[in-house]
Write a protein that holds these residues in place. Structure first.
Motif, mmCIF file in Angstrom:
data_model
loop_
_atom_site.group_PDB
_atom_site.id
_atom_site.type_symbol
_atom_site.label_atom_id
_atom_site.label_comp_id
_atom_site.label_asym_id
_atom_site.label_seq_id
_atom_site.Cartn_x
_atom_site.Cartn_y
_atom_site.Cartn_z
ATOM 1 N N GLU A 43 23.753 23.699 -23.084
ATOM 2 C CA GLU A 43 23.763 24.509 -24.314
ATOM 3 C C GLU A 43 23.932 25.988 -23.972
ATOM 4 O OE1 GLU A 43 20.342 24.518 -27.472
ATOM 5 O OE2 GLU A 43 20.400 26.408 -26.379
ATOM 6 N N CYS A 79 27.030 28.702 -24.716
ATOM 7 C CA CYS A 79 26.905 30.028 -25.340
ATOM 8 C C CYS A 79 27.652 31.078 -24.524
ATOM 9 C CB CYS A 79 25.441 30.435 -25.432
ATOM 10 S SG CYS A 79 24.526 29.511 -26.626
ATOM 11 N N SER A 112 12.553 39.749 -31.346
ATOM 12 C CA SER A 112 12.356 38.343 -30.925
ATOM 13 C C SER A 112 13.550 37.456 -31.249
ATOM 14 C CB SER A 112 11.090 37.739 -31.573
ATOM 15 O OG SER A 112 11.361 37.370 -32.891
ATOM 16 N N ILE A 152 16.984 36.540 -30.195
ATOM 17 C CA ILE A 152 17.862 36.791 -29.048
ATOM 18 C C ILE A 152 19.200 36.050 -29.161
ATOM 19 C CG2 ILE A 152 16.021 37.375 -27.445
ATOM 20 C CD1 ILE A 152 15.964 34.497 -26.495
ATOM 21 N N TYR A 153 19.550 35.612 -30.375
ATOM 22 C CA TYR A 153 20.815 34.898 -30.603
ATOM 23 C C TYR A 153 21.978 35.891 -30.573
ATOM 24 C CZ TYR A 153 18.308 30.687 -31.942
ATOM 25 O OH TYR A 153 17.510 29.565 -31.929
ATOM 26 N N TRP A 199 24.649 45.527 -41.044
ATOM 27 C CA TRP A 199 24.528 44.073 -41.152
ATOM 28 C C TRP A 199 23.463 43.524 -40.213
ATOM 29 C CZ3 TRP A 199 28.212 45.842 -37.627
ATOM 30 C CH2 TRP A 199 28.331 45.127 -36.430
ATOM 31 N N SER A 217 18.496 34.638 -36.952
ATOM 32 C CA SER A 217 18.376 33.234 -36.526
ATOM 33 C C SER A 217 16.928 32.896 -36.207
ATOM 34 C CB SER A 217 19.238 33.010 -35.275
ATOM 35 O OG SER A 217 20.588 33.352 -35.531
HETATM 36 C C1 B12 Z 1 22.365 28.429 -28.770
HETATM 37 C C2 B12 Z 1 20.998 28.230 -29.425
HETATM 38 C C3 B12 Z 1 19.883 28.895 -28.900
HETATM 39 C C4 B12 Z 1 20.006 29.909 -27.811
HETATM 40 C C5 B12 Z 1 20.851 31.139 -28.230
HETATM 41 C C6 B12 Z 1 21.511 31.749 -27.020
HETATM 42 C C7 B12 Z 1 22.503 32.822 -27.419
HETATM 43 N N1 B12 Z 1 23.111 33.419 -26.436
HETATM 44 O O1 B12 Z 1 22.744 33.116 -28.582
HETATM 45 C C8 B12 Z 1 18.532 30.295 -27.504
HETATM 46 C C9 B12 Z 1 18.236 29.864 -26.110
HETATM 47 C C10 B12 Z 1 18.174 31.772 -27.674
HETATM 48 C C11 B12 Z 1 17.781 29.482 -28.520
HETATM 49 C C12 B12 Z 1 16.408 29.569 -28.601
HETATM 50 C C13 B12 Z 1 15.658 28.829 -29.476
HETATM 51 N N2 B12 Z 1 16.086 27.922 -30.343
HETATM 52 CO CO1 B12 Z 1 17.954 27.658 -30.700
HETATM 53 N N3 B12 Z 1 19.697 27.093 -31.047
HETATM 54 C C14 B12 Z 1 20.852 27.360 -30.528
HETATM 55 C C15 B12 Z 1 21.989 26.596 -31.229
HETATM 56 C C16 B12 Z 1 22.367 25.412 -30.368
HETATM 57 C C17 B12 Z 1 23.258 27.399 -31.573
HETATM 58 C C18 B12 Z 1 22.970 28.733 -32.317
HETATM 59 C C19 B12 Z 1 24.264 29.428 -32.635
HETATM 60 O O2 B12 Z 1 24.649 30.407 -32.029
HETATM 61 N N4 B12 Z 1 25.001 28.856 -33.630
HETATM 62 C C20 B12 Z 1 26.327 29.383 -33.982
HETATM 63 C C21 B12 Z 1 26.146 30.417 -35.098
HETATM 64 C C22 B12 Z 1 27.407 31.196 -35.340
HETATM 65 O O3 B12 Z 1 25.875 29.629 -36.268
HETATM 66 P P1 B12 Z 1 24.747 30.063 -37.324
HETATM 67 O O4 B12 Z 1 23.721 30.848 -36.669
HETATM 68 O O5 B12 Z 1 24.379 28.865 -38.061
HETATM 69 O O6 B12 Z 1 25.557 31.060 -38.286
HETATM 70 C C23 B12 Z 1 26.223 30.621 -39.415
HETATM 71 C C24 B12 Z 1 25.526 31.076 -40.676
HETATM 72 O O7 B12 Z 1 24.149 31.113 -40.548
HETATM 73 C C25 B12 Z 1 26.132 32.432 -40.952
HETATM 74 N N5 B12 Z 1 25.518 33.569 -40.268
HETATM 75 C C26 B12 Z 1 24.649 33.599 -39.262
HETATM 76 N N6 B12 Z 1 24.326 34.855 -38.932
HETATM 77 C C27 B12 Z 1 25.026 35.644 -39.772
HETATM 78 C C28 B12 Z 1 25.085 37.048 -39.874
HETATM 79 C C29 B12 Z 1 25.870 37.594 -40.850
HETATM 80 C C30 B12 Z 1 25.929 39.101 -40.973
HETATM 81 C C31 B12 Z 1 26.630 36.772 -41.669
HETATM 82 C C32 B12 Z 1 27.532 37.369 -42.638
HETATM 83 C C33 B12 Z 1 26.609 35.373 -41.581
HETATM 84 C C34 B12 Z 1 25.780 34.832 -40.620
HETATM 85 O O8 B12 Z 1 27.475 32.297 -40.544
HETATM 86 C C35 B12 Z 1 27.544 31.397 -39.437
HETATM 87 C C36 B12 Z 1 28.775 30.532 -39.560
HETATM 88 O O9 B12 Z 1 28.855 29.751 -40.571
HETATM 89 C C37 B12 Z 1 21.248 26.175 -32.559
HETATM 90 C C38 B12 Z 1 21.876 24.970 -33.260
HETATM 91 C C39 B12 Z 1 22.485 25.425 -34.619
HETATM 92 N N7 B12 Z 1 22.344 24.553 -35.572
HETATM 93 O O10 B12 Z 1 23.015 26.501 -34.786
HETATM 94 C C40 B12 Z 1 19.824 25.974 -32.047
HETATM 95 C C41 B12 Z 1 18.638 26.135 -33.049
HETATM 96 C C42 B12 Z 1 18.935 27.230 -34.058
HETATM 97 N N8 B12 Z 1 17.533 26.556 -32.192
HETATM 98 C C43 B12 Z 1 16.417 26.036 -32.547
HETATM 99 C C44 B12 Z 1 15.155 26.308 -31.956
HETATM 100 C C45 B12 Z 1 13.972 25.524 -32.482
HETATM 101 C C46 B12 Z 1 15.038 27.281 -30.945
HETATM 102 C C47 B12 Z 1 13.707 27.739 -30.284
HETATM 103 C C48 B12 Z 1 12.582 28.060 -31.246
HETATM 104 C C49 B12 Z 1 13.334 26.676 -29.264
HETATM 105 C C50 B12 Z 1 12.058 27.013 -28.530
HETATM 106 N N9 B12 Z 1 11.058 26.321 -28.866
HETATM 107 O O11 B12 Z 1 12.007 27.874 -27.727
HETATM 108 C C51 B12 Z 1 14.154 29.023 -29.536
HETATM 109 C C52 B12 Z 1 13.855 30.341 -30.332
HETATM 110 C C53 B12 Z 1 13.911 31.517 -29.377
HETATM 111 C C54 B12 Z 1 14.120 32.882 -30.020
HETATM 112 N N10 B12 Z 1 13.228 33.777 -29.815
HETATM 113 O O12 B12 Z 1 15.085 33.164 -30.692
HETATM 114 C C55 B12 Z 1 16.579 25.101 -33.736
HETATM 115 C C56 B12 Z 1 16.103 25.811 -35.049
HETATM 116 C C57 B12 Z 1 15.415 24.821 -35.957
HETATM 117 C C58 B12 Z 1 14.934 25.606 -37.164
HETATM 118 N N11 B12 Z 1 15.628 25.515 -38.208
HETATM 119 O O13 B12 Z 1 14.032 26.372 -37.111
HETATM 120 C C59 B12 Z 1 18.097 24.791 -33.720
HETATM 121 C C60 B12 Z 1 18.721 24.527 -35.105
HETATM 122 C C61 B12 Z 1 18.313 23.604 -32.778
HETATM 123 C C62 B12 Z 1 17.876 22.291 -33.371
HETATM 124 N N12 B12 Z 1 18.816 21.505 -33.741
HETATM 125 O O14 B12 Z 1 16.736 22.075 -33.519
HETATM 126 N N13 B12 Z 1 18.578 28.731 -29.265
#
Ligand code: B12
Length: 296
Positions: A139, A143, A173, A175-176, A219, A223
């Protein structure tokens, strides 16, 4: 990714004669610069834009610093997403780069590439992680590969100095890195001078950044946050600071629940990057684009 190339290299890369390419440059269809020594140079970003607008194919992409396999495959967004998921999990970076640039050169919008392909791919990898089918290192590597691709995309989306300014980041906190970096590229792509401040930033310094830089748009990508009460207070403070300067606050992110939305103030809540693009255009309508050249 290289920054620019000579007319001869560009002509070979897109399969036309050097004289044809020079005629397009002299006709203003492709912006061109000249070195101190008077040599013509063409920015890769200008060629990428020209190929997107004209639908022309790239035949030797490596001459432009693009992956050698770019331009040889037609992708639907769904097929691209599935191939990107397997390539990200197995760490095949060149395949991910190729598909992202194939989609870009086939004139898929940046928001479609982000919302429908890269974000959806990371969601699927998150699901595979949560049921143990994908390891943490896979994972994280995914990233890092995505981030390098995003930096290359950012390199081909430059903006003018006259463009309105936008700054953004994530809160303490959180760090995404992917969603906040994608937001920056989406805003640059629609003509904003968007600058990413970074991740894991205390509200104090975010407020200071708005006060010191007076952006037209701020903006936030959310996350993750530690304390809901502190988060709500912090966002409402940022809204007051932006509002006081006639600026807008756009917010998005999977940690923003319905219940949270009722407690925080913002100018626009964006479910997707398409939403952000629409909002950014409404604040700063884009000027008309140039007409494409006749086919040779
Ligand atoms: C990669 C990842 C991580 C990595 C990120 C590394 C990095 N370099 O970014 C790291 C290691 C940090 C991480 C940590 C954790 N993670 Co994480 N992570 C993920 C993962 C696999 C992908 C996240 C991502 O980048 N998605 C791609 C982005 C682009 O998608 P998005 O955020 O959904 O954004 C969309 C919309 O929200 C919107 N959007 C988002 N932001 C913005 C901003 C603006 C301005 C706009 C307009 C739109 C917008 O547009 C996007 C596209 O449609 C997700 C799975 C998932 N479902 O996303 C789990 C996920 C989010 N993580 C999860 C968890 C539980 C954690 C931890 C708590 C685990 C732990 N116990 O330690 C920790 C939290 C740590 C912390 N302090 O942040 C869970 C969250 C569950 C929940 N709903 O609460 C998920 C869903 C995994 C799972 N299936 O359970 N994670």
């Amino acid at each position: 990714m290289r920054k620019n190339a000579s007319p001869r290299q560009v002509a070979r890369a897109i399969g036309v004669s050097e004289s044809t390419l020079k005629r397009w440059c002299d006709g203003g269809l492709i912006p061109m610069t000249k070195t101190a020594g008077g040599h013509r140079r063409i920015e890769i970003e200008a060629i990428v834009q020209f190929l997107r607008e004209t639908g022309r194919r790239v035949v030797e992409p490596e001459l432009l610093g693009l992956p050698v396999s770019v331009g040889k495959t037609e992708w639907t967004l769904d097929r691209a997403k599935d191939r990107i998921v397997s390539s990200l999990v197995s760490g095949e970076e060149s395949v991910v780069r190729q598909i992202v640039f194939d989609l870009l050169l086939a004139d898929h919008s940046v928001t479609a590439i982000f919302d429908d392909v890269l974000a959806s791919a990371m969601h699927l990898i998150g699901d595979q992680w949560s049921c143990g089918d994908v390891a943490v290192y896979q994972e994280r590597r995914a990233c890092e590969i995505c981030m390098r691709c995003l930096h290359e995309l950012r390199a081909v989306t430059s903006v003018t100095n006259e463009a309105p300014t936008a700054i953004g980041g994530t809160v303490e906190s959180d760090i995404y890195t992917l969603p906040i970096t994608m937001s920056e590229i989406v805003l640059r792509n629609v003509g904003w001078q968007a600058t990413l401040l970074g991740t894991n930033l205390p509200f104090d310094t975010l407020a200071e950044a708005i006060e010191k830089n007076s952006p037209k748009l701020f903006w936030l990508s959310v996350s993750y946050f530690m304390d809901e009460k502190a988060f709500v207070t912090g966002v409402n403070r940022l809204f007051d600071v932006t509002h006081a300067r006639g600026a807008a606050l756009a917010i998005g992110g999977q940690a923003i629940t319905e219940n949270l939305r009722r407690q925080i103030q913002y100018s626009a809540f964006c479910e997707s990057f398409r939403d952000l693009e629409r909002f950014a255009r409404s604040l700063n309508p884009a000027p008309g684009s140039p007409t494409p050249p006749p086919t040779v």
